[in-house]
Design a protein around this motif. Structure first.
Motif, PDB file in Angstrom:
ATOM      1  N   ILE A 107       0.850  -1.179   0.000  1.00 24.83           N
ATOM      2  CA  ILE A 107       0.000   0.000   0.000  1.00 24.83           C
ATOM      3  C   ILE A 107       0.893   1.238   0.000  1.00 24.83           C
ATOM      4  N   SER A 108       0.319   2.360  -0.341  1.00 26.90           N
ATOM      5  CA  SER A 108       1.080   3.619  -0.329  1.00 26.90           C
ATOM      6  C   SER A 108       1.218   4.128   1.105  1.00 26.90           C
ATOM      7  N   ALA A 109       2.149   5.048   1.302  1.00 21.13           N
ATOM      8  CA  ALA A 109       2.322   5.675   2.609  1.00 21.13           C
ATOM      9  C   ALA A 109       1.050   6.429   3.007  1.00 21.13           C
ATOM     10  N   ALA A 110       0.354   7.013   2.038  1.00 24.05           N
ATOM     11  CA  ALA A 110      -0.883   7.740   2.327  1.00 24.05           C
ATOM     12  C   ALA A 110      -1.965   6.787   2.847  1.00 24.05           C
ATOM     13  N   VAL A 111      -2.080   5.626   2.232  1.00 22.30           N
ATOM     14  CA  VAL A 111      -3.066   4.635   2.689  1.00 22.30           C
ATOM     15  C   VAL A 111      -2.669   4.123   4.079  1.00 22.30           C
ATOM     16  N   ALA A 112      -1.364   3.911   4.296  1.00 23.76           N
ATOM     17  CA  ALA A 112      -0.891   3.478   5.612  1.00 23.76           C
ATOM     18  C   ALA A 112      -1.267   4.504   6.671  1.00 23.76           C
ATOM     19  N   MET A 113      -1.105   5.787   6.351  1.00 27.43           N
ATOM     20  CA  MET A 113      -1.461   6.843   7.292  1.00 27.43           C
ATOM     21  C   MET A 113      -2.963   6.815   7.578  1.00 27.43           C
ATOM     22  N   GLU A 114      -3.760   6.669   6.552  1.00 30.46           N
ATOM     23  CA  GLU A 114      -5.217   6.607   6.742  1.00 30.46           C
ATOM     24  C   GLU A 114      -5.593   5.432   7.638  1.00 30.46           C
ATOM     25  N   MET A 115      -4.975   4.273   7.375  1.00 26.50           N
ATOM     26  CA  MET A 115      -5.277   3.082   8.179  1.00 26.50           C
ATOM     27  C   MET A 115      -4.854   3.293   9.634  1.00 26.50           C
ATOM     28  N   GLY A 116      -3.637   3.786   9.839  1.00 29.51           N
ATOM     29  CA  GLY A 116      -3.139   3.995  11.195  1.00 29.51           C
ATOM     30  C   GLY A 116      -3.978   4.985  11.972  1.00 29.51           C
ATOM     31  N   CYS A 117      -4.350   6.084  11.316  1.00 26.45           N
ATOM     32  CA  CYS A 117      -5.173   7.098  11.977  1.00 26.45           C
ATOM     33  C   CYS A 117      -6.580   6.583  12.257  1.00 26.45           C
ATOM     34  N   ALA A 118      -7.101   5.722  11.386  1.00 25.76           N
ATOM     35  CA  ALA A 118      -8.436   5.162  11.610  1.00 25.76           C
ATOM     36  C   ALA A 118      -8.469   4.301  12.876  1.00 25.76           C
ATOM     37  N   VAL A 119      -7.346   3.650  13.185  1.00 27.69           N
ATOM     38  CA  VAL A 119      -7.284   2.801  14.374  1.00 27.69           C
ATOM     39  C   VAL A 119      -6.904   3.601  15.615  1.00 27.69           C
ATOM     40  N   TYR A 120      -5.863   4.444  15.507  1.00 30.72           N
ATOM     41  CA  TYR A 120      -5.275   5.097  16.675  1.00 30.72           C
ATOM     42  C   TYR A 120      -5.544   6.597  16.789  1.00 30.72           C
ATOM     43  N   GLY A 121      -6.101   7.213  15.771  1.00 27.11           N
ATOM     44  CA  GLY A 121      -6.333   8.653  15.819  1.00 27.11           C
ATOM     45  C   GLY A 121      -5.030   9.431  15.862  1.00 27.11           C
ATOM     46  N   GLN A 122      -4.981  10.479  16.664  1.00 26.26           N
ATOM     47  CA  GLN A 122      -3.811  11.357  16.738  1.00 26.26           C
ATOM     48  C   GLN A 122      -2.570  10.664  17.296  1.00 26.26           C
ATOM     49  N   ASP A 123      -2.741   9.593  18.061  1.00 27.24           N
ATOM     50  CA  ASP A 123      -1.580   8.857  18.579  1.00 27.24           C
ATOM     51  C   ASP A 123      -0.704   8.357  17.439  1.00 27.24           C
ATOM     52  N   TRP A 124      -1.336   7.893  16.360  1.00 20.63           N
ATOM     53  CA  TRP A 124      -0.573   7.393  15.211  1.00 20.63           C
ATOM     54  C   TRP A 124       0.340   8.494  14.671  1.00 20.63           C
ATOM     55  N   MET A 125      -0.200   9.691  14.517  1.00 23.58           N
ATOM     56  CA  MET A 125       0.597  10.800  13.994  1.00 23.58           C
ATOM     57  C   MET A 125       1.732  11.165  14.954  1.00 23.58           C
ATOM     58  N   LYS A 126       1.483  11.142  16.253  1.00 28.26           N
ATOM     59  CA  LYS A 126       2.540  11.430  17.226  1.00 28.26           C
ATOM     60  C   LYS A 126       3.655  10.400  17.122  1.00 28.26           C
ATOM     61  N   TRP A 127       3.297   9.127  17.000  1.00 27.37           N
ATOM     62  CA  TRP A 127       4.313   8.070  16.891  1.00 27.37           C
ATOM     63  C   TRP A 127       5.118   8.227  15.617  1.00 27.37           C
ATOM     64  N   ARG A 128       4.439   8.483  14.506  1.00 16.84           N
ATOM     65  CA  ARG A 128       5.125   8.637  13.220  1.00 16.84           C
ATOM     66  C   ARG A 128       6.075   9.837  13.263  1.00 16.84           C
ATOM     67  N   LEU A 129       5.613  10.947  13.806  1.00 16.63           N
ATOM     68  CA  LEU A 129       6.475  12.138  13.900  1.00 16.63           C
ATOM     69  C   LEU A 129       7.678  11.880  14.798  1.00 16.63           C
ATOM     70  N   ALA A 130       7.493  11.145  15.877  1.00 18.67           N
ATOM     71  CA  ALA A 130       8.613  10.805  16.760  1.00 18.67           C
ATOM     72  C   ALA A 130       9.646   9.961  16.029  1.00 18.67           C
ATOM     73  N   VAL A 131       9.198   9.018  15.229  1.00 16.11           N
ATOM     74  CA  VAL A 131      10.111   8.151  14.465  1.00 16.11           C
ATOM     75  C   VAL A 131      10.845   8.968  13.400  1.00 16.11           C
ATOM     76  N   ILE A 132      10.125   9.823  12.702  1.00 19.37           N
ATOM     77  CA  ILE A 132      10.727  10.623  11.644  1.00 19.37           C
ATOM     78  C   ILE A 132      11.762  11.595  12.226  1.00 19.37           C
ATOM     79  N   SER A 133      11.445  12.202  13.360  1.00 23.75           N
ATOM     80  CA  SER A 133      12.358  13.176  13.942  1.00 23.75           C
ATOM     81  C   SER A 133      13.638  12.536  14.481  1.00 23.75           C
ATOM     82  N   ARG A 134      13.570  11.255  14.845  1.00 29.99           N
ATOM     83  CA  ARG A 134      14.766  10.551  15.333  1.00 29.99           C
ATOM     84  C   ARG A 134      15.635  10.022  14.201  1.00 29.99           C
ATOM     85  N   GLY A 135      15.044   9.981  13.003  1.00 23.42           N
ATOM     86  CA  GLY A 135      15.817   9.526  11.844  1.00 23.42           C
ATOM     87  C   GLY A 135      15.871   8.116  11.695  1.00 23.42           C
TER      88      GLY A 135
END
Length: 135
Positions: A107-135
């Motif tokens: 699946i695309s990253a956009a679909v992955a984001m939609e799926m993750g947010c559908a399950v976890y809401g804003q927590d998914w975005m916080k986790w993803r941003l934490a991973v991206i910021s750590r490199g």
């Protein structure tokens, strides 16, 4: 969850290319995506409940990489009734997948984001941003 059956374990290893999902190593262990806790439970895990990880990555997901494991779908919160709704990132393939039993569907990253947010809401975005910021 109890231990997976031999058939489920072998199917998960086959689905994941007989490699660690995180690092690509060839030493295989079955990673429970949903926490089983001390003593496990009566539920026998299905293919979407498991991933192939090496021992080092399996232990890291349980300890210091909790946020990264959640952000990449390697772990799933215990309360998630349908772990197949949480996408999984395979870093050595640079790709997101939806698990469909013993099959992986890219699946695309956009679909992955939609799926993750559908399950976890804003927590998914916080986790993803934490991973991206750590490199």
């Amino acid at each position: 969850m109890t231990a997976p059956t031999r058939e489920i374990r072998d199917a998960v290893y086959g689905r994941d290319g007989r490699r660690c999902v995180m690092c690509g190593a060839l030493e295989l262990t079955f990673q429970h995506r949903r926490a089983v806790g001390m003593g496990g439970s009566r539920n026998v895990p299905t293919a979407v409940d498991g991933l192939t990880l090496c021992m080092v990555c399996n232990e890291a997901c349980e300890r210091e990489l909790q946020t990264k494991a959640l952000a990449n779908g390697w772990k799933v919160r215990k309360w998630v009734a349908s772990p197949e709704r949480v996408p999984v990132f395979f870093p050595h393939e640079f790709a997101w997948f939806r698990l469909d039993g013993v099959r992986r569907v890219m699946i695309s990253a956009a679909v992955a984001m939609e799926m993750g947010c559908a399950v976890y809401g804003q927590d998914w975005m916080k986790w993803r941003l934490a991973v991206i910021s750590r490199g």
